[in-house]
Design an enzyme around this catalytic site. Structure first.
Site, PDB file in Angstrom:
ATOM      1  N   HIS A 195     -11.705  50.450 -76.104  1.00  0.00           N
ATOM      2  CA  HIS A 195     -10.711  49.623 -76.674  1.00  0.00           C
ATOM      3  C   HIS A 195      -9.476  48.323 -76.203  1.00  0.00           C
ATOM      4  CE1 HIS A 195     -11.666  46.642 -80.103  1.00  0.00           C
ATOM      5  NE2 HIS A 195     -12.674  47.480 -81.004  1.00  0.00           N
ATOM      6  N   LYS A 229     -22.707  53.625 -87.180  1.00  0.00           N
ATOM      7  CA  LYS A 229     -22.883  53.355 -85.820  1.00  0.00           C
ATOM      8  C   LYS A 229     -22.551  54.148 -84.820  1.00  0.00           C
ATOM      9  CE  LYS A 229     -20.478  49.476 -86.666  1.00  0.00           C
ATOM     10  NZ  LYS A 229     -19.048  48.767 -86.463  1.00  0.00           N
ATOM     11  N   GLU A 238     -12.918  47.023 -92.980  1.00  0.00           N
ATOM     12  CA  GLU A 238     -12.186  45.542 -92.507  1.00  0.00           C
ATOM     13  C   GLU A 238     -12.420  44.403 -94.020  1.00  0.00           C
ATOM     14  OE1 GLU A 238     -14.393  44.644 -89.179  1.00  0.00           O
ATOM     15  OE2 GLU A 238     -13.515  45.726 -88.140  1.00  0.00           O
ATOM     16  N   ASP A 250     -16.655  51.933 -82.626  1.00  0.00           N
ATOM     17  CA  ASP A 250     -17.160  50.957 -82.808  1.00  0.00           C
ATOM     18  C   ASP A 250     -17.927  49.903 -81.519  1.00  0.00           C
ATOM     19  OD1 ASP A 250     -17.823  48.354 -83.778  1.00  0.00           O
ATOM     20  OD2 ASP A 250     -15.639  47.373 -83.748  1.00  0.00           O
ATOM     21  N   GLU A 255     -21.193  41.946 -78.101  1.00  0.00           N
ATOM     22  CA  GLU A 255     -19.759  42.038 -78.364  1.00  0.00           C
ATOM     23  C   GLU A 255     -19.065  42.344 -77.779  1.00  0.00           C
ATOM     24  OE1 GLU A 255     -18.340  43.732 -82.684  1.00  0.00           O
ATOM     25  OE2 GLU A 255     -16.774  42.902 -81.917  1.00  0.00           O
TER      26      GLU A 255
HETATM   27  O1  GCW Z   1     -17.152  45.878 -84.795  1.00  0.00           O
HETATM   28  C1  GCW Z   1     -16.749  44.954 -85.288  1.00  0.00           C
HETATM   29  C2  GCW Z   1     -16.122  43.614 -85.174  1.00  0.00           C
HETATM   30  C3  GCW Z   1     -16.626  42.508 -86.543  1.00  0.00           C
HETATM   31  C4  GCW Z   1     -17.435  43.379 -87.505  1.00  0.00           C
HETATM   32  C5  GCW Z   1     -17.399  45.157 -87.242  1.00  0.00           C
HETATM   33  C6  GCW Z   1     -18.832  45.836 -88.167  1.00  0.00           C
HETATM   34  C7  GCW Z   1     -19.106  41.930 -88.901  1.00  0.00           C
HETATM   35  O2  GCW Z   1     -16.158  42.984 -84.380  1.00  0.00           O
HETATM   36  O3  GCW Z   1     -17.095  41.692 -86.157  1.00  0.00           O
HETATM   37  O4  GCW Z   1     -17.907  42.769 -88.908  1.00  0.00           O
HETATM   38  O5  GCW Z   1     -17.648  45.800 -86.590  1.00  0.00           O
HETATM   39  O6  GCW Z   1     -19.460  46.252 -87.813  1.00  0.00           O
HETATM   40  O7  GCW Z   1     -18.861  45.275 -89.920  1.00  0.00           O
END
Ligand code: GCW
Length: 672
Positions: A480, A337, A269, A342, A370
């Site tokens: 998502h 993760k 990202e 995500d 989140e």
């Molecule tokens: O879940 C996404 C989030 C970002 C986050 C990223 C990550 C810290 O939307 O805000 O950034 O993952 O885990 O790096």
């Protein structure tokens, strides 16, 4: 005069009582004892003083002894394990370490608060993981990425001169559930975190946390040698770069001798990383690991990577990291993760687990909600984490991390009931074998009351809550389909000019006239083949795939017959409706709880359950009304008619960013 002093005392007493029920005491609402039991120990150290202080203030039983024991039994329990035993009315806490004695202390006090019989104890405990860390996504300016409980706890502008009492309270809460590390700052890390001025502030926090057995870690920006050090490159194979990190590590350890290490988000990202120099993640991680190794520090290197070019985002971490298996130094842990995308309401486990046998791996869970209604919705997450452990053996993991849901709100987590996720994260990090239900019960007993009339119904609510969120947001493996930016409400129709396709819901739900869901089978993106053969056979088959993942792995025809006998469309409607019904039910159960809960927390939680129930309707209507434009099928009987129209919902744009939880007045209401 006397009268007015008395009055002042009364007012002040009242203020103290009501402040005491503002949620700030978390699960540590022990009653202070009037005359303390005899607490005996020969050890004098900051950690043992804390333990003795807790017992003298709160232990209602008889004499307690604390002793360091280096016999084989205690040795086998490791550096943090302990025993608790009672003989002739004396309770003995033993461990090879002082930290173990502190953990034993909190264990004993927990038993007492839950009303357990403490007269004949024979307990041995050993944590499943050596490293149990919270990851704070806190920024230097006080905001928290994906944080919904106020600003950061860390008041950088005041540190090191002003050391807030909340730092010790935070450390105490963590120690009470066995968390032994904290990464202070966001993985989207500012290079300034490593500036000498800032490190002095970090040291001040580390000094507060140390007696509680908590090590401090920092997220670092891979380009720090350029941005902070003035070098021309951050290439991990450049000698000057490696030297810069080595000198920086030496500086950190001079200030903080027990510093834990670095957490790194690289080439993800938009963050810098070794791939900017055509080096691998392993080369980047190892360079940092070499700087930390002489001091005993570790690198937690995140595997959260995906680029816009490849077709299926779910495959990318595996594709990039698996070939590096065996190449990481022994003080690197790759942090993965729990799911391949995500932190969605439900994901299958990430196929990286089990695929890198020669690499130390750790799991990253998200405690902050989140994607689960922020701090407005109740989603008790222990069942989600247990689901992960039903696929992955804890013994195959080196450590566990949780993205914290903690901010500077008086009740720490925004939603009083969200404290349970901080609590459950710690308890499961210590022992993943614990049952979600038992954790919920003990948390409720300590945080509210041990009255069964409260604990039983609320345990049910907690146990159902995560599944309810899945039902009203993304049932059957959908994922998502959130609104652009804030990840709070639904926007399955979202289109943004020029946006990366893999940041848009349509990429994930793939709705069309034929059906719904992402084909990740061998005929589709083939993400399924990243799993072991025995699992491929299940996930790849439309018949065998568990329905909770069906739309994750398959593009399913609208009229496909589901296990219930319903068509996919009807089942989808039914699941959304079930989610709405559950959310409404939670609000109703809570209404019955008013006799057992102080008015402050009662009304704060009530308000949030109302929001949750109304958001559930919003989610159901948005998703079903939108998907109906593809299925062209009717709502089955038993499913409520929509309250909101699609047109109405398409206009909803919440004025929030990555740092806020929406307030009720921002949310769609049926009367708009
Ligand atoms: O879940 C996404 C989030 C970002 C986050 C990223 C990550 C810290 O939307 O805000 O950034 O993952 O885990 O790096």
């Amino acid at each position: 005069m006397l009268k007015s002093v008395l009055l002042a005392l009364l007012i002040c007493g009242a203020a103290v009582t009501s402040r005491a029920e503002d949620g700030s005491r978390l699960w540590l609402r022990y009653d202070t004892v009037s005359s303390s039991a005899k607490i005996e120990t020969r050890i004098d150290s900051p950690t043992v003083r804390l333990a003795v202080g807790e017992l003298s203030s709160f232990w209602k039983g008889g004499k307690v002894e604390l002793q360091l024991m280096a016999d084989s039994r205690h040795y086998s329990l490791g550096n943090e394990g302990y025993t608790i035993s009672t003989r002739n009315g004396v309770t003995t806490l033993s461990s090879v370490s002082e930290k173990g004695l502190l953990y034993a202390t909190y264990h004993l006090l927990r038993l007492q608060s839950c009303g357990a019989d403490c007269s004949n104890l024979d307990i041995s405990e050993k944590p499943a993981f050596d490293i149990r860390v919270l990851n704070h996504w806190d920024n230097p300016d006080g905001t928290i990425e994906r944080g919904y409980a106020g600003q950061s706890l860390w008041k950088w502008e005041e540190l090191p001169a002003v050391v807030s009492p909340r730092y010790a309270e935070y450390a105490r809460a963590n120690a009470s559930i066995g968390i032994n590390g904290t990464v202070l700052n966001n993985v989207n890390a500012s290079p300034d975190v490593l500036s000498s001025d800032n490190l002095i502030k970090v040291k001040a926090l580390a000094d507060v946390f140390r007696p509680y057995g908590i090590k401090v870690y920092l997220s670092v920006n891979f380009a720090s040698p350029i941005k902070l050090g003035g070098l021309a490159t951050a290439d991990p194979l450049d000698g000057k770069v490696a030297e810069w990190w080595k000198v920086k590590a030496d500086e950190i350890y001079t200030l903080i001798p027990d510093f834990g290490g670095f957490l790194v988000k690289a080439n993800s990202e938009g963050q810098p990383g070794p791939c900017d120099y055509h080096r691998t993640h392993a080369e980047g991680a190892n360079m940092l690991a070499a700087a930390l190794k002489p001091h005993g520090g570790i690198v937690m290197w995140r595997a959260f990577v995906y680029s816009p070019s490849d077709d299926d985002r779910a495959k990318q971490a595996y594709l990039e990291f698996r070939p590096l298996d065996g190449q990481f130094m022994d003080n690197v842990i790759v942090q993965v993760k729990n799911g391949p995308i995500d932190f969605q309401p439900r994901e299958p486990y990430s196929p990286l687990f089990g695929a890198m046998p020669h690499t130390q791996l750790m799991v990253e869970f998200q405690v902050t909600q989140e994607y689960l209604g922020h701090s407005n919705h109740l989603a008790y997450l222990a069942p989600m984490w247990k689901e992960f452990y039903s696929y992955i053996a804890p013994a195959d993991l080196k450590a566990v991390a949780g993205v914290a849901n903690i901010g500077d709100n008086i009740n720490w987590c925004g939603h009083d009931l969200a404290q349970s996720n901080w609590y459950a994260f710690g308890r499961l990090a210590w022992n993943p074998e614990l049952a979600s239900r038992d954790i919920a019960e003990e948390w409720l007993e300590q945080t509210f009351t041990a009255d069964k009339e409260f604990v039983s119904p609320m345990t049910e609510v907690m146990m159902e809550s995560r599944e309810a969120v899945v039902d009203y947001m993304m049932p059957l493996g959908l994922h998502h389909i959130f609104a652009w930016g804030h990840h709070y409400g639904p926007e399955p129709w979202c289109e943004i000019d020029g946006a990366r396709p893999d940041w848009l819901p349509k990429y994930y739900h793939q709705a069309d006239a034929d059906g719904l869901g992402f084909d990740r089978t061998e005929n589709g993106s083939d993400a399924v083949s990243q799993y072991p053969d025995s699992i491929v056979a299940v996930f790849n088959s439309l018949e065998k795939c568990p329905e909770e993942f069906i739309l994750w792995f398959h593009h399913v025809p609208w009229k496909h017959k589901m296990a219930s006998g319903r068509t996919l469309w009807d089942e989808l409607c039914f699941r959304y409706q079930r989610g709405v019904d559950s959310a409404k039910h939670f609000a109703e159960v809570w209404e019955e709880m008013s006799p057992y809960v102080d008015s402050e927390r009662y009304s704060a939680v009530s308000h949030r359950f109302d929001i949750q129930a109304s958001d559930a309707v919003w989610w159901k209507d948005a998703c079903l009304e939108y998907f109906r434009t593809f299925s062209r099928m009717k709502y089955p009987s038993g499913v409520d008619k929509p309250v909101f129209s699609l047109k109405q919902l398409k206009k909803v744009k919440l004025p929030i960013d990555n740092y806020t939880c929406p307030s009720a007045d921002m949310l769609p209401s049926a009367n708009d």
